[in-house]
Design a protein around this motif. Structure first.
Motif, PDB file in Angstrom:
ATOM      1  N   VAL A  67       0.871  -1.176   0.000  1.00  0.00           N
ATOM      2  CA  VAL A  67       0.000   0.000   0.000  1.00  0.00           C
ATOM      3  C   VAL A  67       0.906   1.224   0.000  1.00  0.00           C
ATOM      4  O   VAL A  67       1.783   1.339   0.848  1.00  0.00           O
ATOM      5  CB  VAL A  67      -0.896   0.012   1.262  1.00  0.00           C
ATOM      6  N   VAL A  68       0.699   2.119  -0.975  1.00  0.00           N
ATOM      7  CA  VAL A  68       1.599   3.261  -1.112  1.00  0.00           C
ATOM      8  C   VAL A  68       0.962   4.524  -0.562  1.00  0.00           C
ATOM      9  O   VAL A  68      -0.131   4.907  -0.975  1.00  0.00           O
ATOM     10  CB  VAL A  68       1.981   3.491  -2.593  1.00  0.00           C
ATOM     11  N   GLY A  69       1.639   5.184   0.375  1.00  0.00           N
ATOM     12  CA  GLY A  69       1.148   6.432   0.940  1.00  0.00           C
ATOM     13  C   GLY A  69       1.462   7.643   0.088  1.00  0.00           C
ATOM     14  O   GLY A  69       0.549   8.282  -0.436  1.00  0.00           O
ATOM     15  N   VAL A  75       4.103   8.577  -8.607  1.00  0.00           N
ATOM     16  CA  VAL A  75       4.427   9.293  -9.838  1.00  0.00           C
ATOM     17  C   VAL A  75       5.672   8.673 -10.481  1.00  0.00           C
ATOM     18  O   VAL A  75       5.821   8.664 -11.698  1.00  0.00           O
ATOM     19  CB  VAL A  75       4.617  10.803  -9.529  1.00  0.00           C
ATOM     20  N   GLY A  76       6.538   8.100  -9.662  1.00  0.00           N
ATOM     21  CA  GLY A  76       7.752   7.452 -10.169  1.00  0.00           C
ATOM     22  C   GLY A  76       7.513   6.053 -10.719  1.00  0.00           C
ATOM     23  O   GLY A  76       8.450   5.410 -11.193  1.00  0.00           O
ATOM     24  N   GLY A  77       6.291   5.558 -10.638  1.00  0.00           N
ATOM     25  CA  GLY A  77       5.979   4.284 -11.278  1.00  0.00           C
ATOM     26  C   GLY A  77       6.116   3.054 -10.396  1.00  0.00           C
ATOM     27  O   GLY A  77       6.296   1.937 -10.892  1.00  0.00           O
ATOM     28  N   ILE A  78       5.967   3.212  -9.086  1.00  0.00           N
ATOM     29  CA  ILE A  78       6.123   2.058  -8.192  1.00  0.00           C
ATOM     30  C   ILE A  78       5.094   0.964  -8.496  1.00  0.00           C
ATOM     31  O   ILE A  78       5.403  -0.227  -8.442  1.00  0.00           O
ATOM     32  CB  ILE A  78       6.060   2.479  -6.699  1.00  0.00           C
ATOM     33  N   VAL A  79       3.881   1.378  -8.854  1.00  0.00           N
ATOM     34  CA  VAL A  79       2.824   0.388  -9.079  1.00  0.00           C
ATOM     35  C   VAL A  79       3.145  -0.462 -10.310  1.00  0.00           C
ATOM     36  O   VAL A  79       3.022  -1.695 -10.286  1.00  0.00           O
ATOM     37  CB  VAL A  79       1.450   1.083  -9.189  1.00  0.00           C
ATOM     38  N   LYS A  88       1.223  -7.761  -5.766  1.00  0.00           N
ATOM     39  CA  LYS A  88      -0.045  -7.055  -5.608  1.00  0.00           C
ATOM     40  C   LYS A  88       0.205  -5.724  -4.906  1.00  0.00           C
ATOM     41  O   LYS A  88       0.909  -5.673  -3.897  1.00  0.00           O
ATOM     42  CB  LYS A  88      -0.988  -7.925  -4.771  1.00  0.00           C
ATOM     43  N   ILE A  89      -0.380  -4.659  -5.446  1.00  0.00           N
ATOM     44  CA  ILE A  89      -0.132  -3.342  -4.854  1.00  0.00           C
ATOM     45  C   ILE A  89      -1.353  -2.449  -5.004  1.00  0.00           C
ATOM     46  O   ILE A  89      -2.039  -2.483  -6.028  1.00  0.00           O
ATOM     47  CB  ILE A  89       1.129  -2.695  -5.492  1.00  0.00           C
ATOM     48  N   PHE A  90      -1.627  -1.656  -3.960  1.00  0.00           N
ATOM     49  CA  PHE A  90      -2.730  -0.699  -3.987  1.00  0.00           C
ATOM     50  C   PHE A  90      -2.163   0.675  -4.312  1.00  0.00           C
ATOM     51  O   PHE A  90      -1.395   1.246  -3.533  1.00  0.00           O
ATOM     52  CB  PHE A  90      -3.456  -0.658  -2.638  1.00  0.00           C
ATOM     53  N   GLY A  91      -2.560   1.212  -5.477  1.00  0.00           N
ATOM     54  CA  GLY A  91      -2.095   2.535  -5.874  1.00  0.00           C
ATOM     55  C   GLY A  91      -2.344   2.734  -7.347  1.00  0.00           C
ATOM     56  O   GLY A  91      -2.735   1.794  -8.055  1.00  0.00           O
ATOM     57  N   SER A  92      -2.126   3.958  -7.823  1.00  0.00           N
ATOM     58  CA  SER A  92      -2.405   4.242  -9.229  1.00  0.00           C
ATOM     59  C   SER A  92      -1.138   4.077 -10.060  1.00  0.00           C
ATOM     60  O   SER A  92      -0.032   4.356  -9.606  1.00  0.00           O
ATOM     61  CB  SER A  92      -2.953   5.659  -9.368  1.00  0.00           C
TER      62      SER A  92
END
Ligand SMILES: Nc1ncnc2c1ncn2[C@@H]1O[C@H](COP(=O)(O)OP(=O)(O)O)[C@@H](O)[C@H]1O
Ligand SMILES: [Mg+2]
Length: 423
Positions: A67-69, A75-79, A88-92
């Protein structure tokens, strides 16, 4: 499940706290975390911006959900990086995280989907921008395109101020590449509020409304900060207004993006100005707000992990959010001097006396623990949130807890919630 929360602020402590209440959780990690997350999660010393090392960690620990805060890794593309590695990741994803990463992109999207917002022009040339500003009458708002830690927006009461803003952003490059382009826009008048919503790319699930206080001093005066306090709900957002925001902003945005093959999956934050001619978009953020989250999540009754999984799996149509009726207020305690220069490493006293207070939640923002002691590490240090039968009672409860906390040069606003209380 093993969950990794990325970030180190009050928002992340609050996310960790809420996630920890889920029945599905076996272990939580927080990278890099703070003195508060440490009591519920294992802090991992990886900066939130180090996407590759975070992905390596998630892979080697077999993390089930990340889960990314904060906005920087999104914006750097972690997802995209996590998804590429089957994590699995929660974020845009990066392509929609640009809604926050580029104010130019955000305005172009608003224009394309006819979303209500301030009239604007985009410039990549400082002379043309200056010429344009001279033809317009103040007030005007000048915004650096890229991420600027909340410092790239200038609300200018005069033409000279607007010209000075162009100089700071485009000539002096105070925000680096973020100042390559600017948005010059109409200055809107009204009350600000924000709407956060889960989106699975097709379905939108708004959270309870909230309002925050951006300015450093009481009465909403002085410099802009990351946020000095917040409360939920925001009484200014009536049910009718909520529906309008949903049908005129949230739905058209998400379906417009979807039609272009860009699914917005994650948390969407819409900053609004409630003007006489209806709600208008000030900005998009692609994440939970800080400190709004700390005033919203204590009211959420659902299992947050379930909602996040439903978001990722495109099943939000099967979820209904249920809310604690009582309002929640969150007061930020900062280091004296913030948002300018301030001192760090002050010992914080009295935290243990707040532990047993009913309906009171202490979320750490800029702290670190050293054995039994806790020290300040940042500008925003602690968030004190409280529920109450009325906003007034919630406020009294939060300030009672603050009474017990002490550190050298600690500063907080005494009027959080005033707009709502005045109603
Ligand atoms: N068009 C506008 N009219 C009036 N005030 C604005 C306008 N745009 C931004 N602001 C003010 O500036 C603040 C910061 O702008 P925002 O677009 O939210 O950028 P950021 O949060 O990235 O700094 C807003 O919260 C609002 O108070
Ligand atoms: Mg903002």
């Amino acid at each position: 499940m093993k969950v990794l929360v990325v970030g180190s602020g009050g928002r992340e402590h609050c996310l960790v706290w809420k996630i920890a209440q889920s029945d599905r959780i076996k272990e939580i990690f927080c990278a890099p975390g703070n003195g508060g997350t440490e009591s519920l999660a294992r802090n991992i010393n990886i900066p939130a911006s180090d996407i590759k090392t975070l992905a390596d960690f998630a892979k080697s620990e077999a993390i089930d959900l990340s889960v990314v805060g904060p906005e920087v890794p999104l914006v750097g593309g972690i997802v995209d990086e996590f998804l590429r590695r089957g994590l699995k990741i929660f974020g845009s994803r990066e392509e929609v995280a640009r809604l926050e990463g580029s104010k130019v992109f955000a305005k172009e999207v608003m224009a394309k989907f006819s979303l209500p917002t301030a009239e604007f022009r985009i410039f990549d040339d400082k002379r043309q921008a200056a010429d344009y500003i001279r033809t317009r009458s103040a007030p005007l708002v000048v915004k650096a395109d890229g991420l600027a830690s909340g410092k790239g927006v200038f609300v200018c009461e005069s033409t000279d101020e607007a010209l000075a803003a162009i100089k700071i952003i485009m000539a002096e490059r105070k925000f680096g590449d973020a100042g390559g382009r600017i948005v010059v826009e109409e200055c809107l008048r009204g009350e600000e509020a924000s709407i956060l919503a889960f989106s699975d790319g097709e379905n939108i699930l708004p959270l309870a409304s909230s309002q925050d206080h951006k300015r450093i001093y009481d009465g909403d005066r002085g410099a802009n900060t990351g946020g000095m306090g917040a409360y939920s709900p925001a009484p200014v957002i009536t049910e009718a207004l909520n529906q309008k925001i949903n049908s005129e902003i949230l739905q058209p945005l998400i379906s417009g993006l979807n039609n272009e093959g860009k699914k917005y999956i994650g948390m969407l934050y819409v900053g609004l100005m409630l003007t006489d001619s209806g709600p208008k978009i000030l900005e998009f953020n692609v994440r939970f707000g800080d400190p709004e989250t700390q005033a919203i999540l204590p009211r959420l009754k659902n299992d947050l992990v379930e909602v996040m999984l439903a978001t990722i799996e495109g099943k939000l149509d099967k979820v209904t959010l249920s809310w604690e009726r009582r309002p929640c207020i969150c007061v930020v305690i900062a280091s004296g001097g913030y948002p300018q220069e301030y001192e760090k490493n002050k010992e914080i006293f009295g935290l243990n006396q707040t532990e047993k207070l009913p309906d009171t939640f202490i979320f750490h923002a800029g702290t670190r623990r050293e054995k039994e002691k806790c020290f300040t590490t940042g500008g925003r240090v602690l968030n004190v949130a409280a529920l109450g039968d009325t906003l007034d009672k919630a406020k009294a409860r939060a300030y009672q807890a603050i009474e017990k906390i002490k550190f050298e040069k600690m500063y907080f606003r005494r009027d959080i919630g005033w707009r709502a209380l005045q109603r």
